[in-house]
Design an enzyme around this catalytic site. Structure first.
Site, PDB file in Angstrom:
ATOM      1  N   TYR A 277       2.855  -6.859 -49.969  1.00  0.00           N
ATOM      2  CA  TYR A 277       3.783  -6.433 -50.067  1.00  0.00           C
ATOM      3  C   TYR A 277       4.055  -5.751 -49.506  1.00  0.00           C
ATOM      4  O   TYR A 277       5.038  -5.512 -49.361  1.00  0.00           O
ATOM      5  CB  TYR A 277       2.549  -5.154 -51.624  1.00  0.00           C
ATOM      6  CG  TYR A 277       1.916  -5.919 -52.776  1.00  0.00           C
ATOM      7  CD1 TYR A 277       2.433  -6.977 -53.920  1.00  0.00           C
ATOM      8  CD2 TYR A 277       0.798  -6.958 -52.643  1.00  0.00           C
ATOM      9  CE1 TYR A 277       2.108  -7.480 -54.489  1.00  0.00           C
ATOM     10  CE2 TYR A 277      -0.377  -7.237 -53.811  1.00  0.00           C
ATOM     11  CZ  TYR A 277       0.713  -7.667 -54.368  1.00  0.00           C
ATOM     12  OH  TYR A 277       0.097  -8.118 -55.444  1.00  0.00           O
TER      13      TYR A 277
ATOM     14  N   ASN B 270       7.950  -9.090 -62.450  1.00  0.00           N
ATOM     15  CA  ASN B 270       8.689 -10.296 -62.542  1.00  0.00           C
ATOM     16  C   ASN B 270       8.725 -11.517 -64.112  1.00  0.00           C
ATOM     17  O   ASN B 270       7.786 -11.621 -64.703  1.00  0.00           O
ATOM     18  CB  ASN B 270       8.140 -12.093 -61.295  1.00  0.00           C
ATOM     19  CG  ASN B 270       8.340 -12.703 -61.696  1.00  0.00           C
ATOM     20  OD1 ASN B 270       9.911 -13.303 -61.490  1.00  0.00           O
ATOM     21  ND2 ASN B 270       8.258 -13.527 -60.351  1.00  0.00           N
TER      22      ASN B 270
ATOM     23  N   GLU C  32      -1.073 -25.051 -53.324  1.00  0.00           N
ATOM     24  CA  GLU C  32       0.277 -25.147 -52.342  1.00  0.00           C
ATOM     25  C   GLU C  32       0.181 -25.205 -51.308  1.00  0.00           C
ATOM     26  O   GLU C  32       0.827 -26.282 -50.144  1.00  0.00           O
ATOM     27  CB  GLU C  32       0.867 -23.321 -52.738  1.00  0.00           C
ATOM     28  CG  GLU C  32       2.027 -23.597 -53.895  1.00  0.00           C
ATOM     29  CD  GLU C  32       2.804 -22.086 -53.545  1.00  0.00           C
ATOM     30  OE1 GLU C  32       3.035 -21.902 -52.695  1.00  0.00           O
ATOM     31  OE2 GLU C  32       3.196 -22.343 -55.073  1.00  0.00           O
TER      32      GLU C  32
END
Length: 133
Positions: A68, A89, A125
């Site tokens: 962040y 988001n 990922e």
């Protein structure tokens, strides 16, 4: 629209994407199968701090993270404001808010699976074993 990826549900505001729901789902399915690392979708970013944070999140490469604080420094903002924007988001996964983490932990995650879903996405990922926490 609601999508499920690796057992976790995500709500996306399809109105923020020029392509239709079928194309969004097709690309998300390819992502979930490990066949897509980026999305070829036209996102309508808001003209606001949220839009600035969304653009910054969209630039984080697959399998990588930023804190962040990193995004806050890049945007001349505060880490708390960046975290609030991440939580707002409207396009999780497509705009990868899961790739934004705290400096000493994963931080928060507003999707239904919470921080555990974020951990699963990051593990996926990175090619690590997916586990249900």
């Amino acid at each position: 629209m609601r999508v499920e990826i690796h057992g976790d549900a995500y709500d996306l505001d399809a109105d923020r994407v020029a392509e239709g729901e079928a194309e969004i789902r097709r690309q998300l399915d390819a992502y979930a199968a490990g066949d897509r690392e980026t999305f070829d979708l036209t996102v309508d970013y808001p003209e606001s701090h949220l839009g600035d944070v969304m653009r910054a999140m969209a630039a984080i490469p697959y399998g990588e993270t930023r804190t962040y604080g990193d995004l806050a420094a890049d945007l001349d903002s505060g880490a708390v404001a960046v975290g609030q924007a991440c939580g707002a988001n409207p396009l999780p996964i497509v705009v990868p808010c899961h790739r934004v983490v705290g400096s000493d932990d994963h931080g928060g995650f507003s999707a239904a699976g919470g921080v555990d879903a974020k951990r699963r996405l990051l593990a996926f990922e990175r090619g690590e074993t997916l586990e249900r926490f």
